[in-house]
Motif scaffolding. Structure first.
Motif, mmCIF file in Angstrom:
data_model
loop_
_atom_site.group_PDB
_atom_site.id
_atom_site.type_symbol
_atom_site.label_atom_id
_atom_site.label_comp_id
_atom_site.label_asym_id
_atom_site.label_seq_id
_atom_site.Cartn_x
_atom_site.Cartn_y
_atom_site.Cartn_z
ATOM 1 N N LEU A 147 -4.315 -5.617 6.249
ATOM 2 C CA LEU A 147 -3.879 -5.885 4.883
ATOM 3 C C LEU A 147 -4.519 -4.911 3.891
ATOM 4 C CD1 LEU A 147 -4.208 -9.785 4.798
ATOM 5 C CD2 LEU A 147 -2.096 -8.458 5.002
ATOM 6 N N TRP A 148 -3.743 -4.499 2.924
ATOM 7 C CA TRP A 148 -4.203 -3.702 1.772
ATOM 8 C C TRP A 148 -4.779 -4.685 0.765
ATOM 9 C CZ3 TRP A 148 -2.534 -3.266 -3.413
ATOM 10 C CH2 TRP A 148 -2.689 -2.028 -4.057
ATOM 11 N N ILE A 149 -5.923 -4.356 0.145
ATOM 12 C CA ILE A 149 -6.571 -5.327 -0.735
ATOM 13 C C ILE A 149 -6.893 -4.737 -2.100
ATOM 14 C CG2 ILE A 149 -8.858 -4.838 0.238
ATOM 15 C CD1 ILE A 149 -9.469 -7.881 -0.230
ATOM 16 N N GLU A 150 -6.616 -5.540 -3.115
ATOM 17 C CA GLU A 150 -6.859 -5.210 -4.515
ATOM 18 C C GLU A 150 -7.920 -6.169 -5.048
ATOM 19 O OE1 GLU A 150 -4.324 -6.158 -8.603
ATOM 20 O OE2 GLU A 150 -3.224 -5.542 -6.792
ATOM 21 N N SER B 205 1.765 -8.105 3.009
ATOM 22 C CA SER B 205 1.098 -6.881 3.458
ATOM 23 C C SER B 205 -0.138 -6.596 2.622
ATOM 24 C CB SER B 205 2.047 -5.679 3.355
ATOM 25 O OG SER B 205 2.399 -5.436 1.998
ATOM 26 N N SER B 206 -0.351 -7.390 1.565
ATOM 27 C CA SER B 206 -1.460 -7.111 0.663
ATOM 28 C C SER B 206 -1.888 -8.383 -0.044
ATOM 29 C CB SER B 206 -1.056 -6.059 -0.372
ATOM 30 O OG SER B 206 0.040 -6.530 -1.157
ATOM 31 N N VAL B 207 -3.099 -8.330 -0.582
ATOM 32 C CA VAL B 207 -3.641 -9.470 -1.302
ATOM 33 C C VAL B 207 -4.543 -8.965 -2.417
ATOM 34 C CG1 VAL B 207 -5.592 -9.672 0.305
ATOM 35 C CG2 VAL B 207 -4.920 -11.646 -1.064
ATOM 36 N N MET B 208 -4.496 -9.662 -3.542
ATOM 37 C CA MET B 208 -5.465 -9.412 -4.616
ATOM 38 C C MET B 208 -6.497 -10.530 -4.546
ATOM 39 S SD MET B 208 -6.528 -10.417 -7.844
ATOM 40 C CE MET B 208 -7.594 -9.620 -9.032
ATOM 41 N N TYR B 209 -7.720 -10.172 -4.141
ATOM 42 C CA TYR B 209 -8.796 -11.165 -4.044
ATOM 43 C C TYR B 209 -9.549 -11.167 -5.366
ATOM 44 C CZ TYR B 209 -12.657 -13.882 -2.173
ATOM 45 O OH TYR B 209 -13.584 -14.865 -1.949
ATOM 46 N N ASP B 210 -9.602 -12.327 -6.011
ATOM 47 C CA ASP B 210 -10.124 -12.413 -7.368
ATOM 48 C C ASP B 210 -11.447 -13.179 -7.412
ATOM 49 O OD1 ASP B 210 -10.565 -12.533 -10.048
ATOM 50 O OD2 ASP B 210 -8.735 -13.646 -10.556
ATOM 51 N N ALA B 211 -12.536 -12.424 -7.421
ATOM 52 C CA ALA B 211 -13.862 -13.013 -7.619
ATOM 53 C C ALA B 211 -14.444 -12.545 -8.949
ATOM 54 C CB ALA B 211 -14.785 -12.626 -6.469
ATOM 55 N N SER B 212 -13.567 -12.104 -9.872
ATOM 56 C CA SER B 212 -14.021 -11.510 -11.136
ATOM 57 C C SER B 212 -14.729 -12.511 -12.038
ATOM 58 C CB SER B 212 -12.830 -10.890 -11.878
ATOM 59 O OG SER B 212 -11.869 -11.882 -12.219
ATOM 60 N N VAL C 226 11.180 -3.689 -0.448
ATOM 61 C CA VAL C 226 10.511 -4.802 -1.112
ATOM 62 C C VAL C 226 9.282 -5.174 -0.299
ATOM 63 C CG1 VAL C 226 10.705 -7.195 -1.906
ATOM 64 C CG2 VAL C 226 12.693 -5.671 -2.050
ATOM 65 N N ALA C 227 8.142 -5.297 -0.980
ATOM 66 C CA ALA C 227 6.900 -5.712 -0.344
ATOM 67 C C ALA C 227 6.456 -7.054 -0.906
ATOM 68 C CB ALA C 227 5.811 -4.667 -0.566
ATOM 69 N N LEU C 228 5.630 -7.770 -0.140
ATOM 70 C CA LEU C 228 5.101 -9.062 -0.565
ATOM 71 C C LEU C 228 3.590 -8.960 -0.760
ATOM 72 C CD1 LEU C 228 7.899 -10.000 0.412
ATOM 73 C CD2 LEU C 228 6.782 -12.030 1.368
ATOM 74 N N GLY D 20 0.804 -1.211 0.000
ATOM 75 C CA GLY D 20 0.000 0.000 0.000
ATOM 76 C C GLY D 20 0.836 1.259 0.000
ATOM 77 N N ASP D 21 1.904 1.268 0.791
ATOM 78 C CA ASP D 21 2.778 2.438 0.850
ATOM 79 C C ASP D 21 3.497 2.649 -0.483
ATOM 80 O OD1 ASP D 21 4.177 4.604 2.271
ATOM 81 O OD2 ASP D 21 5.930 3.322 2.047
ATOM 82 N N LEU D 22 4.013 1.577 -1.074
ATOM 83 C CA LEU D 22 4.733 1.700 -2.345
ATOM 84 C C LEU D 22 3.813 2.187 -3.461
ATOM 85 C CD1 LEU D 22 7.059 -1.456 -2.425
ATOM 86 C CD2 LEU D 22 7.517 0.827 -1.502
ATOM 87 N N VAL D 23 2.600 1.658 -3.505
ATOM 88 C CA VAL D 23 1.663 2.053 -4.562
ATOM 89 C C VAL D 23 1.189 3.488 -4.351
ATOM 90 C CG1 VAL D 23 -0.580 1.571 -5.625
ATOM 91 C CG2 VAL D 23 0.943 -0.313 -5.012
#
Length: 290
Positions: free
Chosen positions: A131-134, A101-108, A79-81, A7-10
């Motif tokens: 967690l930051w979520i995409e 620190s983040s996750v992309m949750y894919d229900a597309s 570096v972030a994961l 989240g911080d990097l983005v």
């Protein structure tokens, strides 16, 4: 240095009108190559582990995650994961304890209402864990062995009005958008819809993410970043570079059996690809540390 957060990097990249590169990792060589390329360029980077990569690793997240954490903590740049394209709720709930620190949750893959409900529940859980979520809206084809969608097929593009409502109702922190991009492309022929991207950037207050960037030409990527993309996912390009280099090495060294010989060649090819991508994206140098 300590693990950075996605989240911080983005957020920093979005404020600087640049983008942070997020590279999908499968092997230890991927991890080392991405960190080495980022250090060479002096820019922050995100290491991504997809649900497909976890399946490849016998369904175990921890081994590759621990390798990534160790590399990140020894890196000279932030570096972030990030846990990528998660469909399994069980895998989602392993994220924070494994160093992500983040996750992309894919229900597309689901109809809009079901996608929204599942993503909202995932976002509520993720935020409770810090967690930051995409998420993703519109269908970015090319996953799970399926061919890329025709760019004009229904659902193949993200609708700005629908995206605005989806972000507001789901509470996600970033949105992956479909603007003519596709996953798993081995040729760089994708033509992005920059007018649509402009409208999406105007409609949304969260950072935009571009998936399937391996198939996007350099000039298109640079224009996408200028148009509002703040996180760029790269996976297939690393595999193309690694496989091509190993194939060429074995063709000229048919008696080679020491895996270190050809894996090192493949790793260096990925380092060069990381350096190339971050240069195209105009990634900002890592902030100085005290």
């Amino acid at each position: 240095m300590p693990l950075a957060t996605t989240g911080d990097l983005v957020t920093r990249a979005a404020a600087a009108r640049s983008a942070v590169a997020a590279f999908n990792i499968i092997t230890l060589e991927h991890v080392e190559a991405v960190v080495a390329g980022a250090e060479s360029a002096g820019v922050p980077v995100v290491l991504q582990v997809s649900e497909n990569a976890v399946k490849f690793r016998y369904g175990r997240l921890r081994p590759i995650a621990r390798a990534a954490v160790a590399a990140a903590e020894r890196s000279a740049v932030p570096v972030a994961l990030h846990l990528d394209h998660v469909q399994s709720d069980d895998l989602l709930r392993q994220a924070s304890d494994a160093g992500f620190s983040s996750v992309m949750y894919d229900a597309s893959r689901l109809p809009y209402a079901e996608n929204l409900a599942a993503t909202r529940a995932a976002a509520e859980w993720a935020h409770a864990q810090g967690l930051w979520i995409e998420a993703e809206l519109g269908e970015i084809g090319g996953k799970h062995g399926h061919p890329p969608l025709d760019a004009h097929a229904p659902g193949a593009r993200t609708d700005p009005g629908e995206a605005h409502a989806f972000v507001a109702d789901s509470g996600v922190d970033a949105l992956a958008v479909a603007v003519g991009n596709a996953h798993a492309m081995t040729e760089r022929t994708a033509a992005l819809d920059h007018d649509l991207l402009k409208r999406l950037a105007g409609a949304l207050e969260v950072p935009l993410v571009l998936h399937g960037s391996s198939g996007v030409p350099d000039e298109e990527l640079a224009a996408a970043v200028a148009g509002g993309i703040a996180k760029v996912n790269v996976g297939t390009a690393l595999n193309v570079a690694m496989t091509g280099a190993i194939r060429a090495f074995l063709a000229t060294h048919p008696q080679a059996v020491d895996s270190r010989k050809y894996l090192s060649v493949g790793r260096e090819a990925m380092v060069a690809e990381v350096e190339r991508f971050v240069a195209v994206l105009g990634a900002r140098p890592a902030p100085a540390t005290a």
